[in-house]
Every structure is written in structure tokens, then in C-alpha cells.
Scaffold this motif. Structure first.
Motif, PDB file in Angstrom:
ATOM      1  N   ALA A  16      36.096  36.682  46.058  1.00 13.83           N
ATOM      2  CA  ALA A  16      34.520  36.527  46.674  1.00 13.83           C
ATOM      3  C   ALA A  16      34.419  37.663  47.781  1.00 13.83           C
ATOM      4  O   ALA A  16      33.271  38.174  47.513  1.00 13.83           O
ATOM      5  CB  ALA A  16      34.566  35.193  46.706  1.00 13.83           C
ATOM      6  N   LYS A  42      37.437  30.108  39.210  1.00 17.34           N
ATOM      7  CA  LYS A  42      37.144  29.287  41.163  1.00 17.34           C
ATOM      8  C   LYS A  42      36.432  30.394  41.327  1.00 17.34           C
ATOM      9  O   LYS A  42      36.284  30.152  42.876  1.00 17.34           O
ATOM     10  CB  LYS A  42      38.796  30.625  40.943  1.00 17.34           C
ATOM     11  CG  LYS A  42      39.744  29.224  41.053  1.00 17.34           C
ATOM     12  CD  LYS A  42      41.547  30.301  41.784  1.00 17.34           C
ATOM     13  CE  LYS A  42      42.347  28.541  40.465  1.00 17.34           C
ATOM     14  NZ  LYS A  42      43.887  29.231  41.208  1.00 17.34           N
ATOM     15  N   SER A  92      32.211  31.127  42.958  1.00 20.09           N
ATOM     16  CA  SER A  92      31.226  29.662  42.208  1.00 20.09           C
ATOM     17  C   SER A  92      30.384  29.926  41.582  1.00 20.09           C
ATOM     18  O   SER A  92      30.553  31.649  40.942  1.00 20.09           O
ATOM     19  CB  SER A  92      30.572  29.746  43.989  1.00 20.09           C
ATOM     20  OG  SER A  92      29.991  31.370  44.055  1.00 20.09           O
ATOM     21  N   GLU A 117      27.016  31.044  41.690  1.00 20.69           N
ATOM     22  CA  GLU A 117      26.599  32.025  42.680  1.00 20.69           C
ATOM     23  C   GLU A 117      26.719  33.564  42.026  1.00 20.69           C
ATOM     24  O   GLU A 117      26.448  34.135  41.130  1.00 20.69           O
ATOM     25  CB  GLU A 117      26.381  31.441  44.206  1.00 20.69           C
ATOM     26  CG  GLU A 117      25.328  32.796  44.182  1.00 20.69           C
ATOM     27  CD  GLU A 117      24.396  32.560  46.177  1.00 20.69           C
ATOM     28  OE1 GLU A 117      23.903  33.908  46.235  1.00 20.69           O
ATOM     29  OE2 GLU A 117      25.870  31.646  46.155  1.00 20.69           O
ATOM     30  N   HIS A 118      28.079  33.609  42.399  1.00 17.88           N
ATOM     31  CA  HIS A 118      28.795  34.507  42.363  1.00 17.88           C
ATOM     32  C   HIS A 118      29.517  34.858  40.667  1.00 17.88           C
ATOM     33  O   HIS A 118      28.666  35.983  40.381  1.00 17.88           O
ATOM     34  CB  HIS A 118      30.519  34.949  42.970  1.00 17.88           C
ATOM     35  CG  HIS A 118      30.723  35.011  44.122  1.00 17.88           C
ATOM     36  ND1 HIS A 118      31.055  34.282  45.066  1.00 17.88           N
ATOM     37  CD2 HIS A 118      29.618  35.716  44.865  1.00 17.88           C
ATOM     38  CE1 HIS A 118      30.746  34.801  46.067  1.00 17.88           C
ATOM     39  NE2 HIS A 118      30.149  35.123  46.316  1.00 17.88           N
TER      40      HIS A 118
END
Length: 522
Positions: free
Chosen positions: A474, A498, A500, A502-503
Motif C-alpha cells: 500500500a 489485504k 483497501s 480504494e487501492h
């Protein structure tokens, strides 16, 4: 009186071992992450024309001494850079180990016991699996086996030579293991005069001449970085701190041994007990073999870092103990102990049969191979235990040897090919090459990097230090967002999950092969 080896037994043993160890040796892609490391390092050593300093990803690599790298580099020169060549040294040295056990088992306990010992070794699951793998464990096992059997045979110069070769194969354990085992043996048997006959001054010189030159040259070339990384991290730290925290269980090696030494694990404990409690002329040798085997088991049980392959050096002495025991049962024509052997064989065989059937349900692509393996293990369990109850030991031996030879072929022609995409980066690397633009930065998780390097000749930048870790990933995604540039991420599905939401939305999935993924940030 020393017994001679049988030419027919030697040839039969060699034929069975060749089938088990060399079947489809180059037909399976290298399995992540270990095999590609041991294949890529000698590849880069040859490319750099430097056979002294191991290197990987274009950088010096202080993980292991160079013995296996040298052997693979030689195989590359003969066979080309491919999977067969990377595994050839292990298979060849595995064959030599088996034949050596036959010769020494015959010398110590008689031709029948020697023949049984060698067959037991080559048909145990962990031995033939690692004998077909591009890793250092078989090389270390051969060196330790010749060293320790040379000691008990009073061939001390040979002992020092192979202890030195073991040190060039895997570091300090090459001398620490033989030294500790011999000291324990001498202390427990009160044979202190043995130290006087070991030619220690000359032996230390011979050992140093074999073991130390590479270490001295590496220190001259790389200084403290070599000592701190090789001795400090890869030996001391790995023993005192877990490299794989999920494996730090005190009983870790109990199931490993039960499965790895199958089908002979069903009789190993009573064989060990009998070898220590029965009065016989070979007691001192059997006591030494027991100290050797169980010292290694306990050493790695105490060690904080645990891997399945670590206990392989205990298999040759354990095979000799079991080979001696079965030969003794046949000579004495007694039923004593066979009920326990039959019960253990039935339980372990049926457990493995059940695992194969359940595995085929979890992974349908394994179905035919798993069913074939289940038949093999079921026959060993049911027919083997029945024949033991009927005191048909020779039939049990023939059944288990034939069945495990068949299983070794099933393993590499049906089971591994069905799931190779889950364990190898070969196909994944090809698809990455087809999608990559050739210029943008590429970030690779540690687990997939060796396979990518071997199969795509591409290193990338490593972004993972812990198994299943996503925070580092991340952070790199955020860094690339701020710099507003295109970037590729090569990760496993566990890391992707794992991230998010958004990512995940910001990353386009370009390639997905089994659990491996190539993500693109535009």
C-alpha cells in the motif's frame, strides 16, 4: 567377517533408484520460491564469469556457500540452462547416497540389511522428493553421511574431507553436526581413547584445506558484509529467531517425520528401540546411528526456524536402523513387534488415503492423480498390515518398495503437473512479459521474485518482507500515485485481498494465473 556386496542387488537398487529419482526430472517447472533461487544464482554466476561470489538479482548473495551453485553451474554447461540441469546434481547425489548406504550397511550389518537400508531410504517420501529438487539438502546429506560413516568405520581422513565439503555446502553445520554427534557418542559410550586415534592435528589441517579457502576469499572480497550476513543472519539469527513464525511449533517435525519417512515411519520407533536394547555385535554402530538421527531431530526441534527439509540428514542413519531391524526379524523368524508395526502402518496409510481423497475434492484438477495415490496408500495400509499380521515380511517389503516407486512416478507425472501453476512462476512470467511495456517500474513480492528472474530474466524491485504482508504494498502504491507515473505490481492474491477497496479500484488486473497477479497503475 565383512560381507561383500552383491552385483545383482547393486544393479537392482541402482535401477529402482534411477526410476524414482530421475523420472520426469526436468518435466516440472521450478517450484517457488526455493528452486528458482538455486537455479538463478548459478545462472548469474556464469553470466558474470564469477564462480566465487554467489549473486542473484544482479547483487551479491550471502545466503549459502557455493557448493550446490557450482554443481548446477557445471550441469548448465552440460545440459543448458533448464529445469533438468538445475535438479540434476540433487538426483545424482541422491543416487550416490543410496548406493553408499547399501555398501556401508552391508559392511556393518550384512548384505541383506544393507540392501534393505538403501531401499528404505530411496522409497521414503521426503528423500525422493528432495532428491528431485533444486535445493542444497541432498548435497549436505551426502557429505554428512559419508563423513559420519567414515568416522564409525575409522576412515578418519575421509571424515575430515567430507566434513569440509559439508561446510562448503551449508556452512557451520557441516562441522558442528559431526562434531556434536561424535562427542555425544564418545561421552555416552565412554570411548575417550577414540579421540587419540582420530589424527586430530592432521585432520584439522585437512578440514581447513577443504573448507576454509572459499570463506577466506569471500572475506577478502566482501569484508564484514559477508560475515555479518552469512554467519550473523543466515546461521545465528535463523537458529534463535523464527524466519517463518507460523512454523514455530515444538511438535513441528513429528508430523514431518511421520509423513516424510512413510511408509517406514510405521516401524522406525520399534526399530530404534530394538537397536538400543538388543544385545548384538553391532551395538556400538547402532548406538552411533541413533545418536546421529535423533540429535538432528532434536536440534531442529529446538531451532526457532523450521523447514520441512531440515531433518533430511537423519534419514540415512534411520534407514540403516530400520534396515538392520527388518533383516533381524527375518533372521529370527519371530512375530515380536509386528502387531504394532501393522497397526501403525494401517493408521498412517489410511490417513494418507483419506488426505488424497479429500484433496481431490478441494482441488478437482488433482482428481486422477489423487485417486491413484489413494489406491497406492490404501494397498500399503490394508494389504501391508494384513501380511504383517500373517508374518509375511518379505511380501510387505516388496509391496512397500513397489508401491512407493509407483507413487514417486504418480507424483511427478500426475499430481505436480495438475497444480504446477499454483507452485511455479513459469506460465505467469510468460504472461507478464507479454503485457509489460518494457520501461515502467515493476514491484515484486519476495515470494515470486526468484521465479520471475529465472523465467523472465527480470528482477523488479522487491516490496515484501513478511509473508502475506500488504502495508508495504500500500505504501508503494501511494508513492507511485504521488509521482503520478505508470507502475506494475506483481503480487499474490493474499496481498491483493489485504489492500483497501480504494487501492484495489486504482489497480487494473492485467494477468492472473492461479494465485499470482500482475496489477497496473496507470
Amino acid at each position: 567377517m565383512l560381507q561383500k556386496i552383491s552385483g545383482s542387488s547393486f544393479l537392482l537398487l541402482a535401477l529402482i533408484s534411477l526410476i524414482i529419482l530421475f523420472s520426469n526430472l526436468g518435466g516440472i517447472p521450478l517450484l517457488d520460491p526455493d528452486e528458482p533461487v538455486y537455479a538463478q544464482t548459478p545462472k548469474e554466476m556464469l553470466q558474470s564469469a564469477d564462480l566465487i561470489s554467489p549473486r542473484i538479482y544482479g547483487e551479491f548473495w550471502y545466503d549459502k556457500p557455493p557448493m550446490y551453485y557450482w554443481l548446477v553451474a557445471g550441469a548448465y554447461q552440460l545440459f543448458g540452462v533448464n529445469e533438468f540441469a538445475a535438479r540434476f546434481p540433487s538426483a545424482l547425489l541422491g543416487l550416490i547416497t543410496v548406493l553408499y548406504i547399501y555398501v556401508m550397511g552391508t559392511r556393518f550389518f550384512g548384505e541383506r540389511a544393507g540392501f534393505f537400508s538403501a531401499l528404505i531410504l530411496v522409497t521414503s517420501i521426503e528423500f525422493f522428493y528432495l532428491g528431485k529438487a533444486a535445493v542444497t539438502d541432498i548435497t549436505l546429506t551426502l557429505c554428512l553421511t559419508i563423513a559420519l560413516l567414515s568416522f564409525i568405520d575409522k576412515k578418519y581422513y575421509l571424515f575430515y574431507i567430507f566434513a569440509g565439503l559439508a561446510t562448503v555446502t551449508k556452512g557451520p553445520v557441516g562441522v558442528l553436526f559431526p562434531g556434536a554427534i561424535i562427542v555425544l557418542y564418545i561421552a555416552l559410550t565412554q570411548r575417550w581413547t577414540e579421540l587419540k586415534s582420530m589424527k586430530l592435528p592432521a585432520g584439522i589441517f585437512i578440514y581447513a584445506a577443504v573448507a576454509l579457502p572459499w570463506y577466506v576469499i569471500m572475506y577478502q572480497l566482501h569484508g564484514a558484509a559477508f560475515i555479518d550476513t552469512f554467519i550473523g543472519f543466515h546461521n545465528v539469527t535463523r537458529f534463535t529467531s523464527p524466519e517463518h513464525p507460523e512454523g514455530v511449533l515444538w511438535y513441528y517435525f513429528i508430523p514431518v517425520l511421520l509423513l516424510g519417512f512413510f511408509p517406514w515411519s510405521a516401524v522406525m520407533l520399534q526399530a530404534a528401540w530394538s537397536s538400543l536394547t538388543s544385545s548384538n555385535r553391532g551395538f556400538s554402530k547402532l548406538a552411533f546411528l541413533n545418536i546421529w538421527a535423533w540429535f538432528i531431530f532434536l536440534f531442529f526441534t529446538v531451532s526457532r526456524t523450521k523447514l520441512v527439509s531440515y531433518i533430511l540428514p537423519m534419514y540415512p542413519p534411520l534407514a540403516m536402523i530400520v534396515g538392520w531391524y527388518i533383516a533381524t526379524l527375518l533372521e529370527r523368524r519371530t512375530k515380536r513387534g509386528q502387531t504394532a508395526w501393522a497397526a501403525a502402518l494401517l493408521v498412517l496409510g489410511l490417513l494418507l488415503t483419506g488426505v488424497c481423497i479429500l484433496g481431490s475434492r478441494e482441488m478437482p484438477q488433482l482428481m486422477w492423480g489423487a485417486y491413484a495415490a489413494a489406491v497406492v496408500f490404501g494397498l500399503i495400509a490394508v494389504l501391508g498390515s494384513y501380511w504383517l499380521w500373517k508374518n509375511e515380511i518379505k511380501r510387505v517389503l516388496g509391496l512397500q518398495i513397489a508401491a512407493m516407486a509407483v507413487f514417486s512416478v504418480i507424483f511427478v507425472t500426475m499430481l505436480l503437473p495438475a497444480v504446477e501453476q499454483y507452485f511455479s512462476s513459469q506460465q505467469f512470467a510468460k504472461e507478464f512479459q507479454a503485457k509489460y511495456d518494457g520501461n515502467s517500474p515493476v514491484y515484486v513480492v519476495k515470494f515470486l521474485r526468484p521465479g520471475l528472474a529465472f523465467y523472465a530474466d527480470f528482477y523488479g524491485t522487491e516490496i515484501e518482507s513478511n509473508w502475506g504482508d500488504a502495508p508495504l504494498l500500500a505504501e508503494v502504491v501511494e508513492k507511485e500515485k504521488k509521482e503520478n507515473r505508470k507502475a506494475y505490481f506483481i503480487i499474490q492474491q493474499m496481498q491483493y485481498k489485504k489492500l483497501s477497496a480504494e487501492h484495489q479500484q486504482e489497480l487494473q488486473v492485467l494477468v492472473k494465473v492461479a494465485d499470482s497477479m500482475v496489477l497496473l497503475k496507470e
